[in-house]
Scaffold this motif. Structure first.
Motif: not given
Length: 302
Positions: A83-109
């Motif tokens: 479970e800890g490894l799965i949670i870590s994997a989800s954390g890495l995915f969220i970090a990736y999505e966050g970086i993409i969001k910052i780079i592309h400056k996509e708006p939130v609707t």
């Protein structure tokens, strides 16, 4: 089929996670919020983790058999590590999505509905965390403890998501959504590391808590006609607490009386935590041979 309290807790947790997935996933895709979407992905993982935990608890509660003489209690620790490894994997995915969001400056609707969904999610998750912590306290179950930690992490992340949406709503600073996504990811990974560590320690036969060991020693020392003890070893696995110890008696005591006294020691040790299943092995010694055994062990090749 009768469900234990632990099993009921995992069923309730998976049901709640399923409901949260549906509303978060829809709103996350519609609004384009990486924070909401990340929370939805985490809830999807929660479903699989809760189902996995159910079967882990089911297996851990089975009594010892010919193949597994000490039972399957360590499955709970293994489940906690996975479970800890799965949670870590989800954390890495969220970090990736966050970086993409910052780079592309996509708006939130659709901020309004996103805010409502996150408020509902926080209220439901709070209730679930309180319930799971209550079950963990009553049963001492590591899987339920890890599940409570998991959903407590969700509670913090949901609160962070709500805060990021509020900042976006009032400032139009869309990058904050990605920044909060990164902060959530780091927190998730940090929380998971503690869970993984605890599971690994149990798999490596870590001893019982210091307070419990002190109580065991006090019981032995205050038991009449027990002159000494040595080779006290403890470990835990799921619902089981294991204790091995050599008790020293005087040479003139009868085997029957020494056996009766050792049974009394066992009863007192079990009373430390009646909710646990205790596996206690007591070796009766007519004298303290700990020095002899220590020398033999020291002479063994590495």
């Amino acid at each position: 089929m009768e469900f234990s309290l632990q099993k009921k807790a995992t069923v309730i947790a998976s049901t709640v996670a399923t409901f949260l997935v549906v509303i978060k996933l829809i709103i996350g895709l519609v609004s384009g919020s990486v924070a909401v979407l990340a929370s939805a992905v985490d809830s999807i993982l929660d479903i699989f983790v809760s189902i996995f935990n159910y079967f882990a608890i089911h297996s851990a509660e089975k009594p010892p058999n010919e193949k597994f003489n000490y039972g399957l209690g360590k499955i709970e620790a293994l489940a906690a590590v996975i479970e800890g490894l799965i949670i870590s994997a989800s954390g890495l995915f969220i970090a990736y999505e966050g970086i993409i969001k910052i780079i592309h400056k996509e708006p939130v609707t659709n901020l309004g509905i996103s805010l409502v969904v996150m408020v509902i999610s926080i209220l439901i998750t709070t209730g679930l965390v309180l319930f799971l912590e209550s079950v963990a306290k009553k049963t001492g179950n590591l899987v339920i403890k890890s599940e409570a930690l998991h959903y407590k992490t969700d509670l913090f992340t949901n609160s962070a998501v709500l805060l990021s949406l509020l900042i976006v709503h009032f400032t139009k600073f869309y990058a904050i959504d990605g920044i909060f996504g990164l902060l959530i990811a780091f927190y998730i990974i940090y929380s998971a590391s503690k869970l993984i560590k605890e599971g690994i320690l149990i798999l490596m036969d870590v001893s019982l808590e210091d307070e419990i060991i002190e109580k065991i020693i006090e019981i032995i020392k205050t038991t009449p006609k027990v002159t000494n003890y040595h080779f006290l070893k403890t470990r835990k696995a799921g619902p089981f607490n294991f204790v091995d110890v050599h008790l020293v008696f005087s040479r003139d005591i009868s085997l029957e009386e020494a056996h009766h006294i050792s049974d009394l020691v066992e009863e007192k040790i079990r009373s430390i935590d009646p909710d646990k299943r205790w596996e206690i092995t007591i070796h009766l010694d007519p004298f303290d041979d700990s020095d002899k055994h220590t020398r033999v062990e020291a002479s063994q090749p590495n």
